[in-house]
Design an enzyme around this catalytic site. Structure first.
Site, PDB file in Angstrom:
ATOM      1  N   ALA A   1       0.823  -1.215   0.000  1.00 36.98           N
ATOM      2  CA  ALA A   1       0.000   0.000   0.000  1.00 36.98           C
ATOM      3  C   ALA A   1       0.855   1.262   0.000  1.00 36.98           C
ATOM      4  O   ALA A   1       0.468   2.284   0.565  1.00 36.98           O
ATOM      5  CB  ALA A   1      -0.924   0.006   1.214  1.00 36.98           C
ATOM      6  N   ALA A   2       2.018   1.212  -0.655  1.00 37.12           N
ATOM      7  CA  ALA A   2       2.957   2.338  -0.570  1.00 37.12           C
ATOM      8  C   ALA A   2       2.845   3.317  -1.732  1.00 37.12           C
ATOM      9  O   ALA A   2       3.379   4.416  -1.664  1.00 37.12           O
ATOM     10  CB  ALA A   2       4.390   1.807  -0.497  1.00 37.12           C
TER      11      ALA A   2
ATOM     12  N   ARG B   1      -2.771   8.214 -11.243  1.00 36.00           N
ATOM     13  CA  ARG B   1      -3.897   8.248 -12.187  1.00 36.00           C
ATOM     14  C   ARG B   1      -5.241   8.504 -11.510  1.00 36.00           C
ATOM     15  O   ARG B   1      -6.237   8.772 -12.174  1.00 36.00           O
ATOM     16  CB  ARG B   1      -3.947   6.937 -12.988  1.00 36.00           C
TER      17      ARG B   1
ATOM     18  N   GLY C   1       9.703  -0.969  -6.478  1.00 38.13           N
ATOM     19  CA  GLY C   1       9.139  -2.213  -6.969  1.00 38.13           C
ATOM     20  C   GLY C   1       8.581  -3.096  -5.870  1.00 38.13           C
ATOM     21  O   GLY C   1       8.804  -2.883  -4.674  1.00 38.13           O
TER      22      GLY C   1
ATOM     23  N   ASN D   1      -0.426 -13.070 -14.247  1.00 36.73           N
ATOM     24  CA  ASN D   1      -0.138 -13.036 -12.817  1.00 36.73           C
ATOM     25  C   ASN D   1      -1.076 -12.046 -12.140  1.00 36.73           C
ATOM     26  O   ASN D   1      -1.146 -10.877 -12.511  1.00 36.73           O
ATOM     27  CB  ASN D   1       1.325 -12.626 -12.608  1.00 36.73           C
TER      28      ASN D   1
ATOM     29  N   TYR E   1     -42.187  19.621  12.210  1.00 42.41           N
ATOM     30  CA  TYR E   1     -40.819  19.403  12.692  1.00 42.41           C
ATOM     31  C   TYR E   1     -40.882  19.044  14.162  1.00 42.41           C
ATOM     32  O   TYR E   1     -41.402  19.802  14.990  1.00 42.41           O
ATOM     33  CB  TYR E   1     -39.952  20.649  12.507  1.00 42.41           C
TER      34      TYR E   1
ATOM     35  N   ASN F   1     -51.550  12.532  18.488  1.00 43.86           N
ATOM     36  CA  ASN F   1     -51.824  12.970  17.120  1.00 43.86           C
ATOM     37  C   ASN F   1     -51.285  14.390  16.941  1.00 43.86           C
ATOM     38  O   ASN F   1     -51.728  15.322  17.626  1.00 43.86           O
ATOM     39  CB  ASN F   1     -53.317  12.947  16.810  1.00 43.86           C
TER      40      ASN F   1
ATOM     41  N   ALA G   1     -55.726  24.870  17.428  1.00 52.61           N
ATOM     42  CA  ALA G   1     -54.965  25.197  16.219  1.00 52.61           C
ATOM     43  C   ALA G   1     -54.393  26.608  16.304  1.00 52.61           C
ATOM     44  O   ALA G   1     -55.015  27.528  16.820  1.00 52.61           O
ATOM     45  CB  ALA G   1     -55.867  25.069  14.994  1.00 52.61           C
TER      46      ALA G   1
END
Length: 448
Positions: A8-9, A14, A78, A170, A362, A373, A419
């Site tokens: 992972a180095a 790209r 490598g 491979n 909300y 309700n 209300a």
């Protein structure tokens, strides 16, 4: 004993990103985390991640995983050079070394297990994963005898025209006898086109080396750019959705649906188009989800319907209806047989059984009892500009349309709120609460 090394180095130029390539997410997990998890099935004694570019970011991203060690590769010379960095860390280790790439995230655990078992059963010095591709361009070629024993591995750019006709490639996944490998590593050279230490060159010094063909070519797909990342996500999604459909889940238009592999689904769940289910979500039997839903890190119990809604970090009890266009977030706990309807937002609230919040409301930082309700347009005004405050509404209470509860406030049981009321003080049980200006009509009035 078995150790695992994850390469992972690299930078991954790209990807065109400031983020190391192996940290790019594929679904709910990063590429490197998927590589690590693919080998858990073989129960390694040690897991070593070889890091280089932005290594501190990789360490921080993986610090939640147990028993992961980090090895620095300060120069990227490598794959062989990367494994050389293990020599001081594994100097007293005896056993096998499994080598995986941090940018190959689709490897199935069963494939890893088969590779290790094949290696140990045949007492190989090396066993490598291979595949036969119709178009092997870009991959190193593996040459074998009739018993799958490897005679030579040649990198693509080093192949002559005849060698390029070989379609066995491979995959870059290996299992080594560590004692044999550590004796071969000092013999690697840079006599190749890239002037790097190729790990594949060790086959010249090890015997026997066996190839194992992977059954599904998609497993060995590496990620080098965002186009390949998108293709890998399609592969991952196809696996997940196929598995759930075979387990009794109906998906209407699977191509428009995404499901993280961390999700759990019950039998006879139906998932409608344009629905996305993520994180540690559990959905019970006989639920209908979608169309057009996003559900994250939530529990939805049996026989619940969710339509065109967003739910995150919440628990929804059985036999409940949600939506369309509802938003539940931040630790909502919704009781059984509830109804949450059109354009309702609920945040960090506990809602009792058989409670209805049907329209344009909300509810935040609130505790609602059973059989409440909530009238259309009801608001809990929970924020005073500095702190959030709670609203408590007792069992069987009914709020009229366009009611506002200015928290902190407690409304008792069996209360009716008129209300248009703005409630700023507590209301006792069995009460009618009205808090609004008196209506005044001026007859015969005309605009000046």
């Amino acid at each position: 004993m078995l150790a695992v090394a994850i390469l992972a180095a690299g930078k991954g130029t790209r990807m065109k990103s400031k983020l190391p390539k192996v940290l790019h997410p594929l679904g709910s997990k990063s590429l490197v985390e998927r590589a690590i998890e693919s080998c858990k099935i073989v129960k390694p004694h040690r897991t070593l991640v070889i890091i280089g570019y932005e290594g501190d970011k990789i360490e921080n991203a993986l610090n939640h995983l147990e028993n992961v060690e980090f090895v620095q590769q300060t120069e990227q010379l490598g794959t062989g050079h990367a494994i050389m960095q293990l020599l001081p860390h594994l100097k007293d280790f005896t056993g096998d070394l499994l080598v995986l790439n941090g940018d190959v995230p689709l490897l199935r655990p069963e494939t890893v297990e088969e590779l290790v078992n094949t290696h140990q059963k045949n007492k190989n010095a090396t066993t490598l994963l291979t595949a036969n591709l119709k178009n092997p361009q870009g991959y190193g070629r593996v040459f074998c005898d009739g018993n799958n024993l490897v005679t030579q591995i040649v990198e693509d750019r080093d192949c002559n025209s005849a060698q390029k006709q070989n379609h066995r490639i491979n995959a870059g996944v290996y299992c080594f006898n560590w004692q044999c490998l550590k004796e071969a590593l000092p013999q690697l050279t840079t006599n190749n086109d890239q002037q790097e230490y190729y790990l594949t060159e060790v086959v010249d010094f090890l015997n026997p080396v066996m190839a194992l063909d992977v059954h599904d070519h998609s497993e060995i797909s590496g990620i080098n750019d965002r186009c390949q990342l998108a293709v890998a996500y399609d592969v991952l999604q196809a696996r997940v959705k196929e598995g759930w459909m075979k387990a009794g889940v109906t998906m209407i238009d699977p191509d428009s649906i995404t499901i993280d592999e961390t999700v759990q689904l019950g039998i006879d769940v139906t998932i409608e188009p344009q629905t996305h289910i993520r994180g540690n979500t559990i959905i019970g039997a006989n639920c209908k989800i979608g169309p057009g839903c996003l559900i994250e890190n939530s529990i939805i119990e049996d026989n619940t319907t969710v339509l065109y809604s967003v739910i995150s970090d919440s628990k929804i009890s059985a036999n409940t209806r949600i939506g369309p266009y509802a938003h539940l977030r931040g630790g909502v706990e919704l009781g059984e047989n509830c109804r949450v309807g059109n354009f309702v937002e609920i945040k960090k609230s506990s809602i009792g059984n058989k409670t209805n919040i049907a329209h344009l409301s909300y509810i935040g930082d609130a505790t609602l009892g059973n059989q409440v309700n909530i009238g259309a347009g009801t608001i809990t005004a929970n924020y005073d500009g500095v702190k959030k405050h709670p609203t408590i509404i007792g069992d069987r209470t009914k709020t009229g349309s366009n009611s506002v509860f200015v928290a902190p406030v407690t409304i008792g049981e069996d209360v009716t709120v008129g209300a248009g009321s703005v409630i700023t003080h507590d209301v006792p049980n069995d009460s009618l609460a009205i808090a609004r200006g008196k209506q005044k009509n001026i007859e015969g009035w005309k605009k000046p």
